[in-house]
Design a protein around this motif. Sequence first.
Motif, PDB file in Angstrom:
ATOM      1  N   ILE A 162       6.838  -3.358  11.245  1.00  0.00           N
ATOM      2  CA  ILE A 162       6.015  -2.396  10.496  1.00  0.00           C
ATOM      3  C   ILE A 162       6.860  -1.538   9.567  1.00  0.00           C
ATOM      4  CG2 ILE A 162       4.512  -0.377  10.707  1.00  0.00           C
ATOM      5  CD1 ILE A 162       3.760  -1.302  13.487  1.00  0.00           C
ATOM      6  N   THR A 163       6.374  -1.336   8.364  1.00  0.00           N
ATOM      7  CA  THR A 163       6.915  -0.308   7.473  1.00  0.00           C
ATOM      8  C   THR A 163       5.825   0.735   7.280  1.00  0.00           C
ATOM      9  OG1 THR A 163       8.148  -2.018   6.299  1.00  0.00           O
ATOM     10  CG2 THR A 163       8.029   0.125   5.273  1.00  0.00           C
ATOM     11  N   PRO A 164       5.921   1.884   7.970  1.00  0.00           N
ATOM     12  CA  PRO A 164       4.866   2.901   7.826  1.00  0.00           C
ATOM     13  C   PRO A 164       4.816   3.472   6.408  1.00  0.00           C
ATOM     14  CG  PRO A 164       6.241   3.343   9.773  1.00  0.00           C
ATOM     15  CD  PRO A 164       6.942   2.290   8.954  1.00  0.00           C
ATOM     16  N   SER A 165       3.668   4.001   6.061  1.00  0.00           N
ATOM     17  CA  SER A 165       3.465   4.649   4.774  1.00  0.00           C
ATOM     18  C   SER A 165       4.580   5.654   4.497  1.00  0.00           C
ATOM     19  CB  SER A 165       2.105   5.370   4.808  1.00  0.00           C
ATOM     20  OG  SER A 165       1.892   6.082   3.613  1.00  0.00           O
ATOM     21  N   TRP A 166       5.131   5.570   3.287  1.00  0.00           N
ATOM     22  CA  TRP A 166       6.102   6.533   2.752  1.00  0.00           C
ATOM     23  C   TRP A 166       7.458   6.521   3.464  1.00  0.00           C
ATOM     24  CZ3 TRP A 166       5.805   7.594  -1.935  1.00  0.00           C
ATOM     25  CH2 TRP A 166       6.498   8.661  -2.504  1.00  0.00           C
TER      26      TRP A 166
ATOM     27  N   LEU B  30       5.985 -13.331   6.121  1.00  0.00           N
ATOM     28  CA  LEU B  30       4.700 -12.995   5.514  1.00  0.00           C
ATOM     29  C   LEU B  30       4.590 -11.484   5.427  1.00  0.00           C
ATOM     30  CD1 LEU B  30       1.768 -13.982   4.663  1.00  0.00           C
ATOM     31  CD2 LEU B  30       1.124 -13.450   7.021  1.00  0.00           C
ATOM     32  N   ASP B  31       4.314 -10.974   4.249  1.00  0.00           N
ATOM     33  CA  ASP B  31       4.034  -9.551   4.060  1.00  0.00           C
ATOM     34  C   ASP B  31       2.532  -9.326   4.117  1.00  0.00           C
ATOM     35  OD1 ASP B  31       6.579  -8.411   3.524  1.00  0.00           O
ATOM     36  OD2 ASP B  31       6.537  -9.199   1.481  1.00  0.00           O
ATOM     37  N   GLY B  32       2.092  -8.291   4.806  1.00  0.00           N
ATOM     38  CA  GLY B  32       0.698  -7.853   4.751  1.00  0.00           C
ATOM     39  C   GLY B  32       0.682  -6.385   4.384  1.00  0.00           C
ATOM     40  N   LEU B  33       0.006  -6.031   3.314  1.00  0.00           N
ATOM     41  CA  LEU B  33      -0.053  -4.630   2.889  1.00  0.00           C
ATOM     42  C   LEU B  33      -1.497  -4.235   2.573  1.00  0.00           C
ATOM     43  CD1 LEU B  33       2.897  -5.778   1.606  1.00  0.00           C
ATOM     44  CD2 LEU B  33       3.045  -3.394   0.930  1.00  0.00           C
ATOM     45  N   ASP B  34      -1.737  -2.921   2.583  1.00  0.00           N
ATOM     46  CA  ASP B  34      -3.071  -2.406   2.263  1.00  0.00           C
ATOM     47  C   ASP B  34      -3.165  -2.051   0.775  1.00  0.00           C
ATOM     48  OD1 ASP B  34      -1.393  -0.216   2.244  1.00  0.00           O
ATOM     49  OD2 ASP B  34      -2.334   0.801   3.943  1.00  0.00           O
ATOM     50  N   ILE B  35      -2.472  -2.815  -0.060  1.00  0.00           N
ATOM     51  CA  ILE B  35      -2.418  -2.538  -1.506  1.00  0.00           C
ATOM     52  C   ILE B  35      -3.815  -2.428  -2.146  1.00  0.00           C
ATOM     53  CG2 ILE B  35      -1.799  -3.612  -3.727  1.00  0.00           C
ATOM     54  CD1 ILE B  35       0.885  -4.437  -2.410  1.00  0.00           C
ATOM     55  N   PRO B  36      -4.721  -3.401  -1.929  1.00  0.00           N
ATOM     56  CA  PRO B  36      -6.047  -3.268  -2.584  1.00  0.00           C
ATOM     57  C   PRO B  36      -6.822  -2.049  -2.092  1.00  0.00           C
ATOM     58  CG  PRO B  36      -5.666  -5.534  -1.857  1.00  0.00           C
ATOM     59  CD  PRO B  36      -4.580  -4.702  -1.236  1.00  0.00           C
ATOM     60  N   LEU B  37      -6.683  -1.717  -0.829  1.00  0.00           N
ATOM     61  CA  LEU B  37      -7.379  -0.534  -0.290  1.00  0.00           C
ATOM     62  C   LEU B  37      -6.878   0.733  -0.968  1.00  0.00           C
ATOM     63  CD1 LEU B  37      -9.280   0.769   1.846  1.00  0.00           C
ATOM     64  CD2 LEU B  37      -7.290   0.876   3.370  1.00  0.00           C
ATOM     65  N   LEU B  38      -5.556   0.870  -1.088  1.00  0.00           N
ATOM     66  CA  LEU B  38      -5.013   2.080  -1.722  1.00  0.00           C
ATOM     67  C   LEU B  38      -5.299   2.127  -3.215  1.00  0.00           C
ATOM     68  CD1 LEU B  38      -3.679   2.369   1.103  1.00  0.00           C
ATOM     69  CD2 LEU B  38      -1.943   3.710  -0.097  1.00  0.00           C
TER      70      LEU B  38
ATOM     71  N   PHE C 173      -8.054   0.955  -4.498  1.00  0.00           N
ATOM     72  CA  PHE C 173      -9.451   1.392  -4.527  1.00  0.00           C
ATOM     73  C   PHE C 173      -9.551   2.906  -4.367  1.00  0.00           C
ATOM     74  CE2 PHE C 173     -13.572   2.186  -2.513  1.00  0.00           C
ATOM     75  CZ  PHE C 173     -14.407   1.578  -3.423  1.00  0.00           C
ATOM     76  N   LEU C 174      -8.708   3.457  -3.505  1.00  0.00           N
ATOM     77  CA  LEU C 174      -8.720   4.898  -3.240  1.00  0.00           C
ATOM     78  C   LEU C 174      -7.954   5.695  -4.303  1.00  0.00           C
ATOM     79  CD1 LEU C 174      -8.015   4.772   0.609  1.00  0.00           C
ATOM     80  CD2 LEU C 174     -10.218   5.236  -0.485  1.00  0.00           C
ATOM     81  N   ASP C 175      -7.269   4.982  -5.199  1.00  0.00           N
ATOM     82  CA  ASP C 175      -6.368   5.649  -6.163  1.00  0.00           C
ATOM     83  C   ASP C 175      -5.411   6.581  -5.428  1.00  0.00           C
ATOM     84  OD1 ASP C 175      -6.922   4.515  -8.607  1.00  0.00           O
ATOM     85  OD2 ASP C 175      -8.496   5.950  -9.134  1.00  0.00           O
ATOM     86  N   ALA C 176      -4.773   6.045  -4.374  1.00  0.00           N
ATOM     87  CA  ALA C 176      -3.894   6.861  -3.530  1.00  0.00           C
ATOM     88  C   ALA C 176      -2.480   6.276  -3.474  1.00  0.00           C
ATOM     89  CB  ALA C 176      -4.486   6.982  -2.122  1.00  0.00           C
ATOM     90  N   GLY C 177      -2.104   5.519  -4.497  1.00  0.00           N
ATOM     91  CA  GLY C 177      -0.790   4.883  -4.502  1.00  0.00           C
ATOM     92  C   GLY C 177       0.284   5.767  -5.122  1.00  0.00           C
ATOM     93  N   PHE C 178       1.342   6.018  -4.361  1.00  0.00           N
ATOM     94  CA  PHE C 178       2.549   6.682  -4.869  1.00  0.00           C
ATOM     95  C   PHE C 178       3.743   5.848  -4.436  1.00  0.00           C
ATOM     96  CE2 PHE C 178      -0.558  10.023  -4.290  1.00  0.00           C
ATOM     97  CZ  PHE C 178      -0.393  10.864  -5.392  1.00  0.00           C
ATOM     98  N   ALA C 179       4.821   5.851  -5.230  1.00  0.00           N
ATOM     99  CA  ALA C 179       6.025   5.107  -4.855  1.00  0.00           C
ATOM    100  C   ALA C 179       7.235   5.762  -5.477  1.00  0.00           C
ATOM    101  CB  ALA C 179       5.914   3.660  -5.328  1.00  0.00           C
ATOM    102  N   GLU C 180       8.388   5.541  -4.877  1.00  0.00           N
ATOM    103  CA  GLU C 180       9.645   5.933  -5.520  1.00  0.00           C
ATOM    104  C   GLU C 180      10.773   5.025  -5.078  1.00  0.00           C
ATOM    105  OE1 GLU C 180      10.174  10.058  -4.477  1.00  0.00           O
ATOM    106  OE2 GLU C 180      11.270   9.598  -2.666  1.00  0.00           O
TER     107      GLU C 180
END
Length: 353
Positions: free
Chosen positions: A142-146, A162-170, A172-179
Amino acid sequence: MSTQATPSNTEARRAFYERIDRHHLTPLWESLHALVPLHPQSRALPALWRYADVRPFVLESAGLITAQEAERRVLVLENPGLRGQSSITQTLYAGIQLVMPGETAPSHRHTQSALRFVLEGNGAYTTVDGERTLMQPGDFVITPSWTPHDHGNASDAPMIWLDGLDIPLLRFLDAGFAEGFGGRIQQPERPVGDALARYGSGLLPVDYDGRHGVTSPVFNYPYARTREVLEQLRRAEQWDACHGLKLRYTNPVTGGFAMPTIGAFVQLLPQGFETAPYRSSDGTVYVCVEGSGESVVGGERYRWGPRDVFVVPSWTTHHHRPAADAVLFSFSDRPVQAAFGLWREERFDQEGA
Ligand code: GTQ
């Protein structure tokens, strides 16, 4: 009771719709039944990716780009009903990631949660928030959020997961941040195995305050342990008609799902055990870990063997037919649906029918 018929179109109605369209208005009664369907009508389709077909392309990609330049060298598994959306279900993303011997994939962090399910290779690592874990086939990582994370391969063979991410969900929520962290990797701050010993062994530090929050503090669930549990529990001979012997990965601190947005599961289907038809509202990605068999998904038959990936869209009836003792790993957005009281299932066994 409401019918599912949409009112017929008349000249006057059409003219009205055209006039209000310019004001960014549309009539609900034209789309009501699509917006509020009687049951989920996913645009996602059942699909299967054979490892034997995907693996050569993944290895070929290593000749085109390094993990460093790509940041993550991944081939995305796109649902054929959702092309162009980097989605395997409406809410989830899946991809096959490759780290070649000697390569590193630089550290970054993002609000999207990630899981890795190891398919091939031995002993490459991922470092999550200052702790390194070595990856073996069948491990659930697991790689937890942030949390900062990077990957590296100090072994002499390609590492593929195999990678599984909640990319489409985030999205949809417009809640994506990255650095990013300047293309570097983290130096480990704790010994390998620390989190598993500290949180995942039926023990917790005496004053543990749950500071890890909504994601499990255990970030590698080694397959060796999981397999032993399945082997022990099969002796009880308590088979579920729809699932065989199915377990969910948990956060040992709360007993809840290991990740807040993605539920992960593992199940043993003994040879000759044909499951009863079943459907649920969480579109689910399956990976065959061991054995072989076939699943009938929405009336279509998909044969699978080790490392093959297949997807069952929301509310699509399916059943499994293992040809030999089989272990399936799976993941879905079930924790999200359950948190809001939305998750539903329908069983077509003796009890459910
Ligand atoms: O390993 O961090 O497949 O950030 C997609 C996005 C993997 C990763 C993916 C990512 C990663």
